[in-house]
Design a protein around this motif. Structure first.
Motif, PDB file in Angstrom:
ATOM      1  N   PHE A 274       0.809  -1.119  -0.047  1.00  0.00           N
ATOM      2  CA  PHE A 274      -0.151   0.044  -0.015  1.00  0.00           C
ATOM      3  C   PHE A 274       0.856   1.256  -0.028  1.00  0.00           C
ATOM      4  O   PHE A 274       0.338   2.211  -0.684  1.00  0.00           O
ATOM      5  CB  PHE A 274      -0.771  -0.134   1.183  1.00  0.00           C
ATOM      6  N   ALA A 275       2.073   1.136   0.661  1.00  0.00           N
ATOM      7  CA  ALA A 275       2.886   2.288   0.750  1.00  0.00           C
ATOM      8  C   ALA A 275       3.389   2.704  -0.734  1.00  0.00           C
ATOM      9  O   ALA A 275       3.603   3.789  -0.944  1.00  0.00           O
ATOM     10  CB  ALA A 275       3.986   2.345   1.698  1.00  0.00           C
ATOM     11  N   LEU A 276       3.678   1.780  -1.607  1.00  0.00           N
ATOM     12  CA  LEU A 276       4.186   1.798  -2.675  1.00  0.00           C
ATOM     13  C   LEU A 276       3.096   2.442  -3.780  1.00  0.00           C
ATOM     14  O   LEU A 276       3.266   3.356  -4.295  1.00  0.00           O
ATOM     15  CB  LEU A 276       4.384   0.620  -3.370  1.00  0.00           C
TER      16      LEU A 276
ATOM     17  N   ALA B  11       4.718   9.191  -6.913  1.00  0.00           N
ATOM     18  CA  ALA B  11       6.256   9.216  -7.345  1.00  0.00           C
ATOM     19  C   ALA B  11       6.755   7.938  -7.734  1.00  0.00           C
ATOM     20  O   ALA B  11       7.777   7.821  -8.581  1.00  0.00           O
ATOM     21  CB  ALA B  11       7.146  10.044  -6.624  1.00  0.00           C
ATOM     22  N   LYS B  12       6.237   6.737  -7.155  1.00  0.00           N
ATOM     23  CA  LYS B  12       6.732   5.477  -7.458  1.00  0.00           C
ATOM     24  C   LYS B  12       5.858   4.767  -8.467  1.00  0.00           C
ATOM     25  O   LYS B  12       6.378   3.519  -8.778  1.00  0.00           O
ATOM     26  CB  LYS B  12       6.774   4.669  -6.071  1.00  0.00           C
ATOM     27  N   HIS B  13       4.980   5.292  -8.937  1.00  0.00           N
ATOM     28  CA  HIS B  13       3.934   4.503  -9.898  1.00  0.00           C
ATOM     29  C   HIS B  13       4.936   3.946 -11.161  1.00  0.00           C
ATOM     30  O   HIS B  13       4.423   2.738 -11.671  1.00  0.00           O
ATOM     31  CB  HIS B  13       2.888   5.414 -10.582  1.00  0.00           C
TER      32      HIS B  13
ATOM     33  N   PRO C  75       2.518  11.033   0.335  1.00  0.00           N
ATOM     34  CA  PRO C  75       1.511  10.172   0.351  1.00  0.00           C
ATOM     35  C   PRO C  75       0.130  10.668  -0.038  1.00  0.00           C
ATOM     36  O   PRO C  75      -0.383  11.658  -0.016  1.00  0.00           O
ATOM     37  CB  PRO C  75       1.260   9.640   2.004  1.00  0.00           C
ATOM     38  N   LEU C  76      -0.406   9.826  -0.854  1.00  0.00           N
ATOM     39  CA  LEU C  76      -1.878   9.923  -1.479  1.00  0.00           C
ATOM     40  C   LEU C  76      -2.715   9.710  -0.318  1.00  0.00           C
ATOM     41  O   LEU C  76      -2.501   8.999   0.534  1.00  0.00           O
ATOM     42  CB  LEU C  76      -2.252   9.267  -2.683  1.00  0.00           C
TER      43      LEU C  76
ATOM     44  N   VAL D 197      -8.827   3.385   1.493  1.00  0.00           N
ATOM     45  CA  VAL D 197      -9.128   2.748   2.788  1.00  0.00           C
ATOM     46  C   VAL D 197      -7.509   2.355   3.107  1.00  0.00           C
ATOM     47  O   VAL D 197      -7.163   1.518   2.459  1.00  0.00           O
ATOM     48  CB  VAL D 197     -10.106   1.552   2.571  1.00  0.00           C
ATOM     49  N   PRO D 198      -7.034   2.807   4.073  1.00  0.00           N
ATOM     50  CA  PRO D 198      -5.396   2.704   4.348  1.00  0.00           C
ATOM     51  C   PRO D 198      -5.304   1.337   4.501  1.00  0.00           C
ATOM     52  O   PRO D 198      -5.910   0.536   5.201  1.00  0.00           O
ATOM     53  CB  PRO D 198      -5.293   3.312   5.777  1.00  0.00           C
ATOM     54  N   GLU D 199      -4.079   1.007   3.884  1.00  0.00           N
ATOM     55  CA  GLU D 199      -3.641  -0.349   3.667  1.00  0.00           C
ATOM     56  C   GLU D 199      -4.644  -1.465   3.103  1.00  0.00           C
ATOM     57  O   GLU D 199      -4.435  -2.656   3.282  1.00  0.00           O
ATOM     58  CB  GLU D 199      -3.134  -0.757   5.082  1.00  0.00           C
TER      59      GLU D 199
END
Length: 107
Positions: A20-22, A27-29, A47-48, A74-76
């Protein structure tokens, strides 16, 4: 009946928080984009969250830019953003990533 929805499921051997962090860092997409069209973001890494907007530099035969808004969060567990580009003339697709519940290992 035809549908504009495509669903793909993958099992990834990593903790949901790490995945989820990725996904939640635009910027990491380009690191996980399977199409090779994502070239990068147009702003700093952050973070989005729900309602966040971000821009992407893209290339598919010719370079172009998209604007995106996070429409589900929804976080994580789940994140989705809707894309628009070329002054709103293209886009409208929603890109959604959702974690499935782990299944019990057979004993």
């Amino acid at each position: 009946m035809t549908s504009d929805t495509i669903t793909v499921e993958r099992t990834i051997a990593a903790p949901p928080a790490q995945i989820f962090a990725l996904l939640a860092d635009a910027a990491k997409h380009s690191e996980f984009d399977g199409s090779g069209t994502v070239r990068g973001t147009r702003q700093e890494s952050r973070p989005l969250s729900l309602g966040t907007t971000f821009g992407m530099s893209m290339h598919r035969g010719v370079g172009y830019r998209t604007s995106n808004e996070v429409v589900e969060f929804v976080p994580e567990r789940q994140i989705a953003w809707q894309t628009s580009g070329l002054r709103g003339l293209i886009g409208g697709r929603i890109w959604r990533y959702a974690a499935s519940r782990p299944t019990a290992e057979p004993s």
